[in-house]
Write a protein that holds these residues in place. Structure first.
Motif, PDB file in Angstrom:
ATOM      1  N   ILE A 171      -0.451   2.693  -1.732  1.00 37.34           N
ATOM      2  CA  ILE A 171      -0.867   3.780  -2.615  1.00 37.34           C
ATOM      3  C   ILE A 171      -2.234   4.342  -2.253  1.00 37.34           C
ATOM      4  O   ILE A 171      -2.443   5.566  -2.273  1.00 37.34           O
ATOM      5  N   VAL A 172      -3.165   3.468  -1.911  1.00 37.60           N
ATOM      6  CA  VAL A 172      -4.538   3.917  -1.635  1.00 37.60           C
ATOM      7  C   VAL A 172      -4.768   4.144  -0.139  1.00 37.60           C
ATOM      8  O   VAL A 172      -5.119   5.242   0.293  1.00 37.60           O
ATOM      9  N   SER A 173      -4.573   3.089   0.661  1.00 40.70           N
ATOM     10  CA  SER A 173      -4.873   3.204   2.092  1.00 40.70           C
ATOM     11  C   SER A 173      -4.002   4.234   2.798  1.00 40.70           C
ATOM     12  O   SER A 173      -4.469   4.954   3.685  1.00 40.70           O
ATOM     13  N   GLN A 174      -2.720   4.300   2.417  1.00 36.62           N
ATOM     14  CA  GLN A 174      -1.787   5.164   3.132  1.00 36.62           C
ATOM     15  C   GLN A 174      -1.658   6.555   2.541  1.00 36.62           C
ATOM     16  O   GLN A 174      -1.152   7.460   3.208  1.00 36.62           O
ATOM     17  N   PHE A 175      -2.154   6.752   1.317  1.00 32.73           N
ATOM     18  CA  PHE A 175      -1.995   8.063   0.698  1.00 32.73           C
ATOM     19  C   PHE A 175      -3.270   8.542   0.000  1.00 32.73           C
ATOM     20  O   PHE A 175      -3.895   9.505   0.423  1.00 32.73           O
ATOM     21  N   GLY A 176      -3.686   7.852  -1.043  1.00 33.75           N
ATOM     22  CA  GLY A 176      -4.820   8.322  -1.836  1.00 33.75           C
ATOM     23  C   GLY A 176      -6.102   8.464  -1.048  1.00 33.75           C
ATOM     24  O   GLY A 176      -6.828   9.461  -1.189  1.00 33.75           O
ATOM     25  N   GLY A 177      -6.410   7.488  -0.199  1.00 31.04           N
ATOM     26  CA  GLY A 177      -7.630   7.565   0.599  1.00 31.04           C
ATOM     27  C   GLY A 177      -7.646   8.751   1.535  1.00 31.04           C
ATOM     28  O   GLY A 177      -8.699   9.372   1.768  1.00 31.04           O
ATOM     29  N   PHE A 178      -6.473   9.095   2.079  1.00 33.43           N
ATOM     30  CA  PHE A 178      -6.390  10.231   2.993  1.00 33.43           C
ATOM     31  C   PHE A 178      -6.640  11.555   2.288  1.00 33.43           C
ATOM     32  O   PHE A 178      -7.095  12.514   2.920  1.00 33.43           O
ATOM     33  N   ILE A 179      -6.322  11.620   1.003  1.00 26.42           N
ATOM     34  CA  ILE A 179      -6.525  12.875   0.274  1.00 26.42           C
ATOM     35  C   ILE A 179      -7.996  13.260   0.283  1.00 26.42           C
ATOM     36  O   ILE A 179      -8.376  14.385   0.641  1.00 26.42           O
ATOM     37  N   PRO A 191      10.913 -12.511   2.913  1.00 31.80           N
ATOM     38  CA  PRO A 191       9.701 -12.339   2.106  1.00 31.80           C
ATOM     39  C   PRO A 191       9.643 -13.313   0.932  1.00 31.80           C
ATOM     40  O   PRO A 191      10.666 -13.636   0.315  1.00 31.80           O
ATOM     41  N   ARG A 192       8.426 -13.803   0.655  1.00 28.23           N
ATOM     42  CA  ARG A 192       8.180 -14.687  -0.481  1.00 28.23           C
ATOM     43  C   ARG A 192       6.965 -14.158  -1.233  1.00 28.23           C
ATOM     44  O   ARG A 192       5.869 -14.700  -1.139  1.00 28.23           O
ATOM     45  N   PRO A 193       7.160 -13.069  -1.954  1.00 24.90           N
ATOM     46  CA  PRO A 193       6.019 -12.380  -2.567  1.00 24.90           C
ATOM     47  C   PRO A 193       5.356 -13.185  -3.672  1.00 24.90           C
ATOM     48  O   PRO A 193       6.012 -13.808  -4.502  1.00 24.90           O
ATOM     49  N   SER A 194       4.040 -13.157  -3.634  1.00 21.62           N
ATOM     50  CA  SER A 194       3.218 -13.701  -4.713  1.00 21.62           C
ATOM     51  C   SER A 194       2.528 -12.532  -5.396  1.00 21.62           C
ATOM     52  O   SER A 194       2.607 -11.387  -4.929  1.00 21.62           O
ATOM     53  N   GLY A 245      -1.733  -6.662  -2.736  1.00 17.22           N
ATOM     54  CA  GLY A 245      -2.218  -6.198  -1.440  1.00 17.22           C
ATOM     55  C   GLY A 245      -1.342  -5.113  -0.860  1.00 17.22           C
ATOM     56  O   GLY A 245      -1.832  -4.101  -0.344  1.00 17.22           O
ATOM     57  N   LEU A 246      -0.014  -5.316  -0.947  1.00 19.12           N
ATOM     58  CA  LEU A 246       0.909  -4.310  -0.428  1.00 19.12           C
ATOM     59  C   LEU A 246       0.810  -3.008  -1.222  1.00 19.12           C
ATOM     60  O   LEU A 246       0.860  -1.910  -0.648  1.00 19.12           O
ATOM     61  N   PHE A 260     -11.152  -1.412   2.207  1.00 14.88           N
ATOM     62  CA  PHE A 260     -10.397  -2.496   1.581  1.00 14.88           C
ATOM     63  C   PHE A 260      -9.053  -2.737   2.265  1.00 14.88           C
ATOM     64  O   PHE A 260      -8.334  -3.676   1.899  1.00 14.88           O
ATOM     65  N   THR A 261      -8.694  -1.911   3.249  1.00 13.15           N
ATOM     66  CA  THR A 261      -7.357  -1.984   3.835  1.00 13.15           C
ATOM     67  C   THR A 261      -7.076  -3.322   4.501  1.00 13.15           C
ATOM     68  O   THR A 261      -6.018  -3.929   4.275  1.00 13.15           O
ATOM     69  N   PHE A 262      -7.983  -3.803   5.338  1.00 16.03           N
ATOM     70  CA  PHE A 262      -7.721  -5.051   6.052  1.00 16.03           C
ATOM     71  C   PHE A 262      -7.664  -6.255   5.115  1.00 16.03           C
ATOM     72  O   PHE A 262      -6.766  -7.094   5.246  1.00 16.03           O
ATOM     73  N   PRO A 263      -8.595  -6.400   4.163  1.00 17.08           N
ATOM     74  CA  PRO A 263      -8.430  -7.510   3.207  1.00 17.08           C
ATOM     75  C   PRO A 263      -7.119  -7.424   2.427  1.00 17.08           C
ATOM     76  O   PRO A 263      -6.457  -8.448   2.206  1.00 17.08           O
ATOM     77  N   ALA A 264      -6.737  -6.202   2.017  1.00 15.16           N
ATOM     78  CA  ALA A 264      -5.488  -6.038   1.282  1.00 15.16           C
ATOM     79  C   ALA A 264      -4.288  -6.374   2.158  1.00 15.16           C
ATOM     80  O   ALA A 264      -3.304  -6.987   1.698  1.00 15.16           O
ATOM     81  N   THR A 265      -4.339  -5.996   3.433  1.00 10.58           N
ATOM     82  CA  THR A 265      -3.254  -6.322   4.363  1.00 10.58           C
ATOM     83  C   THR A 265      -3.136  -7.830   4.546  1.00 10.58           C
ATOM     84  O   THR A 265      -2.027  -8.379   4.591  1.00 10.58           O
ATOM     85  N   THR A 266      -4.287  -8.496   4.661  1.00  7.76           N
ATOM     86  CA  THR A 266      -4.287  -9.949   4.804  1.00  7.76           C
ATOM     87  C   THR A 266      -3.629 -10.613   3.597  1.00  7.76           C
ATOM     88  O   THR A 266      -2.852 -11.568   3.736  1.00  7.76           O
TER      89      THR A 266
END
Length: 308
Positions: A230-238, A215-218, A224-225, A31-37
């Motif tokens: 939380i998941v791609s950078q930390f939880g998934g690695f666990i 930045p203009r966050p929606s 996505g960020l 899910f990382t790339f869709p979330a990054t997009t």
């Protein structure tokens, strides 16, 4: 550093839990790339690439403090630095920039070469021989992914492809080092210390990015960020590093051949991108390669201490 509650696990007994954990990691990363997009719709590339690591680093520091985790031995820091450089800094930065120039689906397939790169690095690091059948399956999977990549880019790598190749090279080294360390330290501590180690770099870079990228966050961008942090950078690695500690770096890495195909599905369902017509054929061929690598006995992991 050994845990007093360790239990020796090895051989075939480690295969099933290792597969489950590693597959959970693959699904998380898919899910990382869709979330990054999605994140890039409201934040600049530097903010996404560095900000995700800052958020994850703060969470990781809190977990380490709450668990009163002792500082790793000096011999572990070289590997932790490799994880920080490859998985915390290098991969997020290069892939985020690539996603500004290419589609999610195309980028995911290029990074499908990551299993081959990780297998090569892992095999050199653990110095364990694999069967010819294993390497033939690895090579076939990589060739399939490459063929798909170049068929989508008219036969030549694009600028985005070059950025992605750099990302997967750095990430492969980080994966291999992290998987090796996860046999000595709990997997979550490996990525947690890597994130904390990177904070002196990621915090000022994020501050500069926020000041210059307007930045203009929606809601979707924030979601996505949050996911990539939380998941791609930390939880998934666990779960990923824990699975690697069971299966071994080289064998576990081949499960990631399925990751780009999962990402293609998410890019269609979540981002409404068009699925390439050859994707189903690619999926079947890659899955066959995965089956062969996971049935190969030479890839089984040796006995190790399971960190509880």
């Amino acid at each position: 550093m050994k845990n007093d509650n360790s239990a020796i696990v090895g051989g075939r007994e480690a295969i099933r839990p290792g597969l489950v954990l590693a597959l959970l990691g693959v699904v998380s990363f898919s899910f990382t790339f869709p979330a990054t997009t999605l994140a890039l719709e409201g934040f600049g590339p530097w903010t996404v690439a560095c900000g995700r690591s800052v958020v994850a680093g703060v969470v990781a520091a809190g977990c380490l403090a709450a668990g009163q985790v002792p500082v790793p031995d000096r011999r572990h820091w070289r590997g932790i630095a490799a994880v920080a450089g490859g998985c915390v800094l290098g991969f997020p930065l290069f892939t985020t920039w690539a996603l500004r120039l290419s589609t999610t689906g195309h980028s995911a397939v290029v990074v499908g070469l990551l299993p081959l790169a990780t297998a090569i690095v892992g095999a050199r690091r653990d110095r364990r021989r694999r069967s010819r059948r294993f390497w033939l399956a690895v090579g076939a999977g990589a060739i399939t992914v490459l063929a798909f990549t170049f068929s989508q880019s008219r036969g030549a790598p694009s600028t985005a492809d070059l950025l992605l190749f750099a990302a997967l090279g750095l990430c492969a080294f980080g994966y291999a080092e992290g998987g090796r360390l996860a046999a000595e330290l709990p997997g979550w501590q490996v990525i947690a210390w890597a994130l904390v180690l990177a904070l002196p770099v990621t915090v000022p870079m994020t501050a500069l990015a926020l000041a210059h990228e307007d930045p203009r966050p929606s809601g979707a961008a924030v979601l996505g960020l949050a996911y990539v942090a939380i998941v791609s950078q930390f939880g998934g690695f666990i779960v990923w590093y824990r699975g690697m500690s069971y299966l071994g770096v080289t064998r576990a890495s081949q499960l990631q051949l399925a990751q780009p195909l999962l990402t293609l599905v998410w890019s269609v369902l979540l981002l409404h991108e068009t699925l390439p017509t050859v994707a189903p054929v690619t999926a079947v061929l890659v899955l066959l390669c995965i089956v062969i690598t996971q049935r190969d006995r030479a890839g089984a992991s040796p006995s190790h201490y399971e960190k509880l």
